[in-house]
Enzyme design. Structure first.
Site, PDB file in Angstrom:
ATOM      1  CD  GLU A 151      -3.071  -1.094   2.088  1.00  0.00           C
ATOM      2  OE1 GLU A 151      -3.121  -0.159   2.894  1.00  0.00           O
ATOM      3  OE2 GLU A 151      -3.948  -1.964   2.000  1.00  0.00           O
ATOM      4  CE  LYS A 155     -10.469  -3.399   3.549  1.00  0.00           C
ATOM      5  NZ  LYS A 155      -9.839  -4.541   4.269  1.00  0.00           N
TER       6      LYS A 155
HETATM    7  P1  PGA Z   1      -6.526  -5.858   2.411  1.00  0.00           P
HETATM    8  O1  PGA Z   1      -5.995  -4.869   3.524  1.00  0.00           O
HETATM    9  O2  PGA Z   1      -7.057  -5.058   1.287  1.00  0.00           O
HETATM   10  O3  PGA Z   1      -5.321  -6.682   2.069  1.00  0.00           O
HETATM   11  O4  PGA Z   1      -7.606  -6.683   3.070  1.00  0.00           O
HETATM   12  C1  PGA Z   1      -6.571  -3.651   3.861  1.00  0.00           C
HETATM   13  C2  PGA Z   1      -7.004  -3.631   5.320  1.00  0.00           C
HETATM   14  O5  PGA Z   1      -6.901  -4.634   6.033  1.00  0.00           O
HETATM   15  O6  PGA Z   1      -7.522  -2.624   5.781  1.00  0.00           O
HETATM   16 ZN    ZN Z   2      -7.910  -3.911   7.911  1.00  0.00          ZN
END
Ligand code: PGA
Ligand code: ZN
Length: 450
Positions: free
Chosen positions: A228, A361
């Site tokens: 990230e 998400k």
């Molecule tokens: P991931 O991580 O997209 O790999 O799930 C992001 C998070 O855990 O916030």
């Molecule tokens: Zn997370």
């Protein structure tokens, strides 16, 4: 009515070089609009299911089957439909798939159809995505009984939109997002003392660059970054990460806690086995839920931490209740794997008093309408929604548009390096200038009532 005239899909690649689904939807009188599904690495068990090809091609990560599903079955069912009726589009996608976790057609296919349809409808109406998403958000019914008193709203009230969110930005990566020894997945900063989004972003970028120099000067890698964009140094302990970030804040001329405060994503599901939390850093320890909570309290006592995500594992509901009664007065407790953007799981959390905030998400649940419903439930019950990217991202800027349009108040995009992150920050800068909308800032953080 913006009638869908054409829908197609293709396999494209995300920021890890893994295949993902891009969908293009065109409505009569509008331009072709596209959306691309992101992908997680630290995925929760309750997430909607991606459809991957398996086999030898591209390590089994291919999405040709998901793409084919859009081009044939989904396109056949949706050409001629009204793209403005997002709730109907999304319900039809759910019904057509027919499984509880979208595994037949693939949540990666379904989400891109859902989002591309929204953008196509906006284009046909000649509306900005902000205006269109705002209309969709306002149409989501309240989850409160009609007798419940309406919360007083101001321009920066969560969910009142449009507004610019408080960013939660990754400085150092650990866990599944980097190769080091750190248990915690993300060490993040929030510009709580800034008075505008652009000022906050500038502070963050200054500290991020200073941190690179501090890491180098301390003999660590200060250039290589994780999935990230956060630095991925091989530190010995979580504490060392926090100390180095504090040093960077001070060297950059800011005040830790007042100008920039910490958020951590523990992502603890990934070191929870057999009822215990197995920590690798700090010499390796095995903690019970109670001991894990005590350790989180200790972190909050010693560092300006205002937000903890996935402090406990996704199925440790009892632990979450104890964590919440212990720390909810002092910090925002975000459920990511715990809630998986799922309205039923969030309702369970509200009923049990587990957590006080929710990571949002889109691909955890798989359609725009279901995402907005989870956000509505959160806002109605005083849970702060934090709109989030995934570790595998692309040039798609939907989360930036959605955060502004709904006035969600907080956004978590990753770090301030790598263009799949910067496209979203840059989109927020554009909206800040164009809309002259207020910046929510630290008011977006969960606040205990009374
Ligand atoms: P991931 O991580 O997209 O790999 O799930 C992001 C998070 O855990 O916030
Ligand atoms: Zn997370």
């Amino acid at each position: 009515m913006p009638r869908i005239t054409h829908m197609t899909a293709r396999e494209v690649f995300d920021s890890r070089g893994r295949p993902t689904v891009e969908v293009v939807v065109t409505c009569a009188g509008g331009r072709p609009c596209r959306a691309i599904t992101p992908a997680g690495a630290s995925t929760g068990a309750a997430e909607a299911a991606e459809l991957r090809d398996g086999g030898n091609r591209l390590g089994g990560w291919g999405v040709r089957r998901a793409v084919e599903n859009v081009r044939t079955e989904i396109a056949n069912a949706f050409v001629g439909c009204d793209a403005a009726d997002q709730a109907l589009i999304d319900q039809r996608l759910i019904d057509l798939d027919g499984t509880p976790n979208k595994s037949r057609l693939g949540a990666n296919a379904i989400l891109a159809v859902s989002l591309a349809s929204a953008y196509a409808a906006a284009s046909t109406f000649g509306r900005s995505p902000i205006e269109h998403f705002q209309r969709l958000w306002k149409k989501i019914p309240s989850t409160l009984s009609s007798e419940a008193p309406a919360a007083p709203a101001s321009a920066t009230s969560i969910g009142a939109g449009p507004s610019l969110p408080l960013p939660m930005v990754n400085m150092i990566s650990g866990g599944k997002h980097a190769g080091g020894q750190l248990d915690f997945q993300d060490f993040l900063l929030m510009p709580v003392g800034a008075t505008s989004f652009s000022q906050g972003l500038e502070w963050i970028i200054t500290v991020y660059q200073t941190l690179g120099r501090v890491l180098n000067a301390s003999g660590y890698e200060g250039t290589l970054v994780g999935d990230e964009g956060g630095y991925g140094p091989r530190l010995q302990s979580n504490q060392e990460a926090l100390d180095l970030i504090i040093e960077a804040i001070q060297r950059a001329g800011y005040r830790p806690g007042d100008d920039l405060a910490f958020a951590i994503d523990v992502a603890s599901t990934h070191f929870y086995r057999d009822g215990f939390y197995h920590l690798a850093a700090d010499g390796g320890r095995r903690l019970s839920s109670q001991e894990m909570i005590a350790s989180l309290v200790d972190w909050v006592d010693h560092y300006p931490i205002l937000s903890i995500e996935d402090g406990l594992a996704e199925e440790d509901w009892e632990g979450w209740q104890a964590l919440t009664s212990t720390l909810a007065e002092r910090v925002q407790l975000i459920g990511d794997d715990l809630f998986a953007t799922n309205v039923n799981r969030l309702q369970r959390g509200i009923d049990l008093g587990a957590g006080n905030s929710v990571l949002i998400k889109l691909n955890q649940i798989g359609t725009l309408t279901e995402t907005l419903q989870t956000m509505r439930l959160a806002v109605d019950h005083g849970y702060a929604p934090v709109i989030s990217a995934r570790s595998g991202e692309t040039e798609d800027v939907t989360i930036a548009d959605l955060a502004v349009a709904t006035g969600a108040g907080q956004i978590k995009i990753g770090s301030v390096a790598r263009s799949e992150r910067l496209v979203k920050y840059n989109q927020l800068l554009r909206w800040e200038e164009e809309l002259n909308a207020p910046y929510v800032g630290s008011a977006a953080l969960y606040e205990a009532q009374g």
